[in-house]
Design a protein around this motif. Structure first.
Motif, PDB file in Angstrom:
ATOM      1  N   LEU A 176       0.821  -1.211   0.000  1.00  7.96           N
ATOM      2  CA  LEU A 176       0.000   0.000   0.000  1.00  7.96           C
ATOM      3  C   LEU A 176       0.858   1.266   0.000  1.00  7.96           C
ATOM      4  O   LEU A 176       0.474   2.283  -0.583  1.00  7.96           O
ATOM      5  CB  LEU A 176      -0.941   0.001   1.211  1.00  7.96           C
TER       6      LEU A 176
ATOM      7  N   SER B 295       1.507   1.818  -3.453  1.00  9.13           N
ATOM      8  CA  SER B 295       0.296   2.154  -4.223  1.00  9.13           C
ATOM      9  C   SER B 295      -0.666   2.956  -3.358  1.00  9.13           C
ATOM     10  O   SER B 295      -1.715   2.451  -2.939  1.00  9.13           O
ATOM     11  CB  SER B 295      -0.403   0.881  -4.718  1.00  9.13           C
TER      12      SER B 295
ATOM     13  N   LEU C 200      -4.637   3.103  -3.483  1.00  5.91           N
ATOM     14  CA  LEU C 200      -5.490   2.031  -2.965  1.00  5.91           C
ATOM     15  C   LEU C 200      -5.927   2.291  -1.528  1.00  5.91           C
ATOM     16  O   LEU C 200      -6.911   1.705  -1.068  1.00  5.91           O
ATOM     17  CB  LEU C 200      -4.750   0.686  -3.047  1.00  5.91           C
TER      18      LEU C 200
ATOM     19  N   PHE D  66     -10.413  -0.712  -1.657  1.00  5.23           N
ATOM     20  CA  PHE D  66      -9.540  -1.858  -1.875  1.00  5.23           C
ATOM     21  C   PHE D  66      -9.725  -2.873  -0.759  1.00  5.23           C
ATOM     22  O   PHE D  66      -9.948  -2.508   0.404  1.00  5.23           O
ATOM     23  CB  PHE D  66      -8.084  -1.398  -1.904  1.00  5.23           C
TER      24      PHE D  66
ATOM     25  N   PHE E  97     -10.673  -4.151  -6.205  1.00 11.21           N
ATOM     26  CA  PHE E  97     -10.701  -2.693  -6.123  1.00 11.21           C
ATOM     27  C   PHE E  97     -11.994  -2.131  -6.700  1.00 11.21           C
ATOM     28  O   PHE E  97     -12.683  -2.786  -7.501  1.00 11.21           O
ATOM     29  CB  PHE E  97      -9.480  -2.072  -6.812  1.00 11.21           C
TER      30      PHE E  97
ATOM     31  N   SER F 155      -3.353   0.900 -11.041  1.00  7.99           N
ATOM     32  CA  SER F 155      -3.117   1.356  -9.665  1.00  7.99           C
ATOM     33  C   SER F 155      -2.612   0.239  -8.754  1.00  7.99           C
ATOM     34  O   SER F 155      -1.983   0.511  -7.734  1.00  7.99           O
ATOM     35  CB  SER F 155      -4.400   1.951  -9.074  1.00  7.99           C
ATOM     36  N   ILE F 156      -2.910  -1.025  -9.104  1.00  4.87           N
ATOM     37  CA  ILE F 156      -2.436  -2.113  -8.244  1.00  4.87           C
ATOM     38  C   ILE F 156      -1.104  -2.694  -8.718  1.00  4.87           C
ATOM     39  O   ILE F 156      -0.521  -3.529  -8.033  1.00  4.87           O
ATOM     40  CB  ILE F 156      -3.481  -3.246  -8.086  1.00  4.87           C
TER      41      ILE F 156
END
Length: 301
Positions: free
Chosen positions: A70, A73, A76, A236, A271, A280-281
């Motif tokens: 996290l 990212s 998320l 998420f 997500f 984004s992941i």
């Protein structure tokens, strides 16, 4: 035919999951990393840190791993606001990573307390917090805590002028199974317990990401979750399955590829497509790939 009326915990779960499936467009990705070397290093580290007063479990380790992902990212770890009719929305990236973990109680019920600011905690600090959390759970009246959480959620909705909440308020009062909090001396005695020694509504309402570990519930399982609900306004959620042995290709010490029995950890990453896209992941996945490929980093945690 037997029937069982939903208790407050079941009603809370039913409401939140229904809200999730009604409003959130879920995208699910099944991630199956090879954690053979990582798991061996975890066992060594857990053995080395025995005698600290708390235990470094695999669940504790994975909470730290998810927090590392996290941090890579940050999108998320956010809340979403979206107005369907106006097609307007925004995401709010949050500074603290507060991981909600479904906690199985002795009576079979589950609650989702959050571990605050996991991104800044060491592995030992997470383990110590988990031990303290178990002690607080034992002193908590779950129905009262859930009642206070439902009350706080209702107040928050009214502050946002979500007037449809009024129907929920009316419904809870005219039903035969009214939601009630503690009264009189029972309430007075309960609230004499300091908040630091019990759970409050803040503990289950402050989560920014949900991480559910179903592995310990049935370690012999052969399958894996392919989808789970996101808890609004979170965007998420992560499900961690049970470690499974499978044949796989891996890099040997001499640099050549080999085939052998490997430990695979099925994980489901979900997500909210309103807030983020698959890209984004990717930093999350890359960070976890790095950790599992070079697990010596966990000794620094």
């Amino acid at each position: 035919m037997d029937s069982e009326i939903f208790n407050l915990q079941r009603r809370t779960v039913a409401h939140m999951t229904s809200l999730s499936w009604k409003n959130v467009p879920h995208v699910s990705y099944v991630y199956e990393p090879d954690i053979t070397d990582f798991y061996n290093d975890f066992l060594k580290l857990a053995e080395e840190r025995k005698g600290l007063g708390y235990k470094i479990t695999f669940n504790t380790m994975m909470l730290k791993v998810v927090a590392e992902g996290l941090l890579a990212s940050p999108e998320l770890n956010s809340y979403i606001e979206y107005h369907y009719k106006k097609t307007e929305g925004s995401t709010h990236i949050l500074d603290e990573i507060n991981i909600s973990i479904p906690w199985l109680l002795s009576d079979g019920k589950m609650i989702p307390p959050a571990i605050p600011n996991v991104g800044k905690l060491s592995l030992n600090e997470i383990a110590e917090y988990m031990l303290n959390l178990s002690k607080r759970v034992e002193k908590t009246n779950m129905d009262e805590m859930l009642y206070r959480a439902a009350f706080a959620d209702t107040v928050n909705e009214l502050k946002k002028f979500h007037l449809t909440i009024i129907r929920r308020i009316i419904a809870t009062q005219i039903t035969r199974h009214r939601v009630k909090g503690l009264k009189g001396k029972e309430k007075e005695d309960y609230y004499k317990i300091p908040e630091k020694e019990r759970l409050t509504e803040k503990d289950i309402m402050s989560g920014t990401v949900t991480v559910s570990n179903i592995g310990p519930l049935y370690k012999e399982q052969k399958g894996a979750f392919a989808l789970l609900e996101i808890v609004p306004p979170q965007v998420f959620a992560v499900e961690i399955g049970s470690i499974q042995e499978r044949p796989g290709v891996y890099i040997q010490k001499d640099g050549n590829k080999g085939i052998g029995i490997r430990k695979i950890l099925p994980m489901c990453l979900v997500f909210d497509h309103r807030a983020v896209d698959f890209n984004s992941i990717i930093p999350f996945l890359k960070r976890l790939d790095e950790i599992f490929a070079k697990p010596s980093v966990i000794c620094q945690w």
